[in-house]
Design a protein around this motif. Structure first.
Motif, short mmCIF file in Angstrom:
data_model
loop_
_atom_site.label_atom_id
_atom_site.label_comp_id
_atom_site.label_asym_id
_atom_site.label_seq_id
_atom_site.Cartn_x
_atom_site.Cartn_y
_atom_site.Cartn_z
N PHE A 141 49.33 40.46 51.35
CA PHE A 141 50.15 41.44 52.06
C PHE A 141 49.50 41.85 53.37
O PHE A 141 48.31 41.61 53.59
N ASP B 110 39.66 42.15 52.12
CA ASP B 110 40.11 42.27 50.73
C ASP B 110 39.29 43.33 50.00
O ASP B 110 39.82 44.14 49.23
N THR C 56 36.05 36.28 37.18
CA THR C 56 36.07 36.85 35.84
C THR C 56 37.49 37.05 35.33
O THR C 56 38.33 37.60 36.03
N MET D 253 31.23 38.62 44.78
CA MET D 253 32.59 39.01 45.17
C MET D 253 32.99 38.43 46.52
O MET D 253 34.15 38.14 46.77
N GLN E 76 40.17 47.31 48.40
CA GLN E 76 39.85 47.79 47.05
C GLN E 76 39.00 49.06 47.11
O GLN E 76 39.24 50.02 46.38
N VAL F 251 30.73 46.53 40.70
CA VAL F 251 31.91 45.84 41.24
C VAL F 251 31.75 45.32 42.68
O VAL F 251 32.01 44.17 42.96
N LYS G 60 49.21 45.32 40.98
CA LYS G 60 50.05 46.32 40.32
C LYS G 60 50.44 47.42 41.32
O LYS G 60 51.55 47.93 41.30
N VAL H 253 45.57 41.17 53.59
CA VAL H 253 44.75 41.37 52.39
C VAL H 253 45.29 40.50 51.28
O VAL H 253 46.50 40.35 51.14
N LYS H 254 44.37 39.91 50.49
CA LYS H 254 44.84 39.23 49.28
C LYS H 254 44.23 39.92 48.08
O LYS H 254 43.17 40.52 48.16
N ASN H 255 44.94 39.83 46.96
CA ASN H 255 44.42 40.41 45.72
C ASN H 255 44.96 39.60 44.56
O ASN H 255 46.03 39.01 44.65
N GLY H 256 44.18 39.58 43.47
CA GLY H 256 44.58 38.73 42.34
C GLY H 256 44.40 37.29 42.73
O GLY H 256 43.53 36.95 43.53
N THR I 141 38.98 40.32 38.42
CA THR I 141 37.98 40.35 39.48
C THR I 141 38.34 41.42 40.52
O THR I 141 39.23 41.20 41.34
N GLY I 142 37.69 42.54 40.45
CA GLY I 142 37.99 43.63 41.38
C GLY I 142 39.20 44.41 40.93
O GLY I 142 39.76 44.17 39.86
N TYR I 143 39.60 45.38 41.74
CA TYR I 143 40.73 46.24 41.36
C TYR I 143 42.04 45.47 41.40
O TYR I 143 42.22 44.56 42.20
N ASP I 144 42.97 45.92 40.57
CA ASP I 144 44.26 45.27 40.48
C ASP I 144 45.24 45.89 41.50
O ASP I 144 46.05 46.74 41.16
N LEU I 145 45.13 45.45 42.73
CA LEU I 145 46.05 45.95 43.76
C LEU I 145 47.42 45.30 43.63
O LEU I 145 48.40 45.77 44.22
N VAL J 61 33.48 42.64 36.50
CA VAL J 61 32.49 42.29 37.52
C VAL J 61 31.15 42.97 37.22
O VAL J 61 30.10 42.33 37.22
#
Ligand code: FAD
Lengths: 479, 368
Positions: free
Chosen positions: B126, A443, A422, A435, A447, A465, B151, B134-137, B145-149, A427
């Motif tokens: 990171f 991952d 998205t 997800m 979160q 989410v 930032k 962990v990957k994000n973004g 998609t999901g929280y913006d870790l 989500v």
């Protein structure tokens, strides 16, 4: 779509919960009659509906805090709601939840031109933020197509974008500070009229957290002076591939249009029938808009037209005046409405690397055909944020499920080519169970750890989410 | 320790028995002095992916910033947020890495118009304090998609995780640039002039003031820069006659000097950096009684003060934040280099640290 089994204990305590909420809020702010709570049973993802236990409409941060405190003590889940235009089911209630609507929090608190910000209560609609400053030549840049209706609260929760975010960024790039109430009623002030965070960038993680970390009641937003002018050009092409290649060339050339919008044939036809914008009948249309003084616009459009000519456009129409510019945008802006007239649809929102546009468009066509459904594409091409509209018939048993399965396939494809599920809609419940296509267990754990800190009992918008299976243990220790 | 891969790095964090001091190029010794075994990211290098047509680049964290900038320049592109080079100001040597730019959210004068490093970070990988990858973004330009870790990692200075890879959005390099300079304005008038410019439609990409000169930068296509320079000069007429400089090398030199605060390089004293509401700046400066340089239209104040000065104590309460950027380790041990947070925010910060670094081993205490 699976939702958690509502907490029977909470439902049984409805009378007491309503009474406690009435003790801290004006009577008119607590809506509990089933005939009236129905109004809150769904958001823009209207295929899913469930009336909440009750809905509350507080008018101040203090009232939000007092009401959340009650819900916290009673162990009642809370679903924050702005204007209910989410396309992801972000504001969908459960039967044991309280809807906390911010519609009555709609004041402008401060406008400051020298420092270029506006502070508003978050129930204010996106368009009316610009409305509050445009007489002085300013505007608030993020412009979701739903801007007439959607609230800043929802924009912050979803980190919404819009047609012009290619140049101006999305909500998170234009948000400077918030007042937020945590589930236990604690009020926190984050950011303000200055830039960047003193320590950890909490604002950055709150934006886009889909109402799961706190209820945002006030926001400081960056405002900008309007450009001297803007002008769109309309370009028609023989195929999606050629239009996609043209987008990539424009971006590489160093021109930075404010918007590059894409429509394919099914979408062009529907818009034409609906809005009579005078679009040419071709396989793919691009609307490219640039800004500046008349001479600057001429220079940029000159370059863009040169690039377009290399791709043999079947049509190249530059707006000569405001009226023609309006007509070029008219079709695009009514695209969702136009498609809604002729079909039920699911609007996807995956983002892909711009370089993959031609391939992904072809695969979407093939996948859709294999399901025996139809698809129309309209999207923000400059940043690869696709909006395939999957057409189905809600009255035909099994058709919705088929469209949803197709949707999963397409979103999986987006992730496979290096993109995401998205780009701007969020989500919610819609993409919750996908997800795991994009993220590993680790991952997702990282979160969810953030939610553990902000809302340890997982009472705020808990079933969104994260895949229900992933959040199960957390939601249950909460209950 | 200098792991060569993300897997090795994760292993090193997992196996760590005590505090780790995470180092990229070692050019930015900011924050509380910390003790710990050095964990260098310098072994993780290389540009993993660069698609000029998609405006995206994915880089290993230990890659020298210079290597990134060279690769971008070859395609006539750049990092829009103009990261500061701390070496002149801090008197450090070494090679700045892209990972530290990301981890410390380091931006420059263009931050006011284009945004900060955090605004151009599309994704991160990171290793958290438990040694988990962990990957994000991701690597696409729009992603909710999901929280913006991403930032959260930008600006955490390595305290929540060791960055191993960062994806950036990049932008085209410009064809032309110009600097307008007004002379002799005091801070009050300078901030007013800068606000007027930033509140204009002329897309000023830098506004700074110091040593009696107020500077305005314009960038873009040649004809457009010329046009805007004229219009902006007209607009600024009440503040004096603006001198226009459009020789690219000169314009670049002016702005890299502003970016790196070279005016304070080698001068004795501590250096503070404050982020404030621009119109508050003149009043704060009056309370400071220090030599200052202003960037971001007055929203960023660089202050040079006698060694050991607690600037926050001197000016009293204000809206915004102050960071002690350059001072002897003893001073940075005695005075909190990062702005202390109000109790509720401190609680959230502490909670996040406990989750991401449960053993408290990643640059422990650096940001306190
Ligand atoms: C026709 C149409 C066009 C659209 N076009 C776009 C577009 O171009 N770009 C785009 O990005 N989106 C678009 N959307 C999606 C939608 O409008 C956005 O997601 C919008 O930001 C939602 O705002 P809302 O106020 O309606 O929020 P709601 O739908 O009420 O809620 C959305 C989410 O925000 C949370 N939330 C609400 N209020 C708060 C609060 N005070 N504190 C914390 N969390 C809160 C909710 O719990 C929910 O998760 C479109 C939708 C429609 C129907």
């Amino acid at each position: 779509m699976e939702m958690p089994v509502p907490d029977a204990g909470v439902i049984k305590r409805k009378a007491r919960i309503v009474q406690r909420l009435q003790e801290v809020l004006p009577l008119s702010a607590v809506i509990h009659d089933p005939a009236e709570t129905r109004a809150y049973e769904c958001d823009g993802l209207s295929a899913y509906r469930c009336a909440p236990l009750c809905a509350i409409l507080p008018s101040s941060t203090d009232e939000v805090s007092a009401a959340l405190r009650v819900c916290f003590e009673e162990g009642v889940p809370v679903v924050p709601r702005g204007s209910g235009t989410s396309l992801a089911g972000g504001a969908l209630p459960t039967a044991d939840s309280v809807i906390l609507g911010v519609a009555r929090l709609n004041a402008v608190i401060e406008t400051n031109y020298p420092d270029r910000y506006i502070r508003v209560q978050t129930g204010r609609t996106n368009l009316s933020v610009t409305g509050a400053v445009e007489q002085d030549g300013f505007f608030y840049a993020p412009d979701p197509s739903s801007q007439l209706a959607c609230a800043i609260a929802g924009n912050i929760a979803m980190n919404s974008g819009g047609a012009h975010c290619l140049k101006y960024g999305v909500t998170t790039n234009n948000l400077m500070g918030v007042t937020m109430v945590q589930m236990d009623g604690t009020v926190v002030e984050i950011g303000g009229a200055h830039l960047d965070a003193p320590g950890l960038d909490l604002l950055g993680v709150i934006c886009g957290s889909e109402g799961q970390l706190g209820v945002v009641t006030e926001a400081t937003l960056r405002i900008l002076h309007k450009p001297e002018g803007a002008r769109p050009v309309l370009m028609g092409f023989d195929s999606n591939e050629v239009a996609g290649a043209c987008v990539s060339d424009i971006i590489k050339a160093g021109v930075l249009p404010v918007a590059i919008e894409f429509m394919d044939r099914p979408c062009i036809e529907a818009c034409e029938a609906f809005a009579h914008a005078g679009y040419p009948m071709c396989e793919a249309l691009l609307i490219v808009e640039v800004e500046g003084s008349p001479a600057e616009i001429d220079e940029q459009l000159g370059l863009i037209k040169q690039i377009a000519h290399r791709h043999n456009p079947v049509e190249l129409r530059e707006a000569k005046d405001a009226e023609e510019a309006g007509r070029i945008w008219l079709g695009r802006k009514s695209a969702f409405g136009a498609m809604g007239q002729i079909n039920d649809y699911i609007c996807l929102d995956g983002t892909i690397p711009v370089s993959e546009l031609p391939y992904v468009l072809r695969r979407i066509g093939e996948l859709t055909a294999s399901y025996g459904l139809g698809v129309a594409n309209v999207f923000h091409a400059g940043d690869g944020n696709m909006h395939p509209l999957l057409l189905y018939n809600a009255n035909k048993p099994g058709d919705l499920e088929k469209a949803e399965a197709l949707g999963s396939d397409i979103l999986t494809l987006c992730v496979e080519v290096g993109g995401c599920l998205t780009g701007e809609h969020g989500v919610g419940i819609e993409k919750r169970d996908l997800m795991t296509v994009q993220f590993t267990t680790e991952d997702l754990e990282a979160q969810m750890a953030v939610k553990d800190v902000f809302d340890p009992r997982w009472l705020l918008n808990p079933a969104k989410v994260f895949p229900l299976a992933s959040s199960d243990a957390r939601r249950h220790q909460a209950a | 320790m200098q792991p060569e891969t993300e897997i090795e790095l994760a292993e090193a964090v997992r196996a760590a028995k005590g505090p780790l001091r995470i180092v990229g190029g070692g050019t930015r010794p900011v924050g509380r002095p910390i003790v710990g075994e050095v964990l260098s990211t310098a072994g993780l290098t290389g540009i993993s992916l660069y698609e000029p047509g998609a405006l995206t680049m994915v880089v290993q964290a230990g890659t020298p910033l210079a290597e990134v900038e060279t690769a971008l320049a070859a395609e006539h592109q750049r990092l829009p947020f103009e990261p500061m080079d701390h070496r002149p100001l801090l008197g450090t040597t070494g090679t700045p890495t892209i990972g530290a730019v990301a981890a410390c959210n380091i931006s420059g004068p263009r931050r006011i118009q284009a945004g900060a490093a955090r605004d151009y970070m599309l994704g991160v990988r990171f290793v958290d304090g438990a040694g988990t990858v962990v990957k994000n973004g991701g690597r696409v330009m729009k992603n909710v998609t999901g929280y913006d870790l991403v930032k959260l990692m930008a600006g955490a200075c390595g305290t929540l995780g060791v960055l191993t890879e960062v994806a950036f959005k990049v932008l085209p390099e410009v064809e032309a640039m110009a600097t307008l300079t007004l002379s002799g304005l005091d801070e009050e008038r300078a901030v007013a002039a800068m606000s007027a410019a930033l509140g204009s439609p002329f897309e000023v990409s830098g506004v700074a003031h110091g040593a009696g000169m107020t500077r305005f930068r314009l960038e873009g296509f040649t004809a457009s820069v010329t046009y805007r320079a004229d219009r902006l000069s007209d607009m600024l007429r009440p503040f004096g006659a603006a001198k226009v400089e459009s020789e690219p090398a000169t314009v670049r030199a002016i702005w890299s000097g502003i970016r790196d605060v070279t005016d304070f390089a080698g001068k004795p004293g501590d250096v503070w950096r404050m982020s404030v509401k621009p119109s508050d700046a003149p009043g704060l400066i009056a309370r400071m009684g220090a030599e200052v340089r202003l960037d971001w239209g007055g929203g960023l104040i660089w202050a040079l003060v006698p060694e050991g000065t607690d600037l926050r104590g001197r000016i009293g309460p204000f809206a915004g934040h102050a960071t002690l950027v350059r001072a002897a380790p003893e001073t940075r041990a005695a005075i909190a280099p990062f702005q202390p947070e109000p109790a509720q925010l401190a609680a959230l910060t502490a909670g996040l640290r406990a989750k991401f670094d449960p053993r408290g081993i990643l640059n422990p205490g650096l940001m306190t």
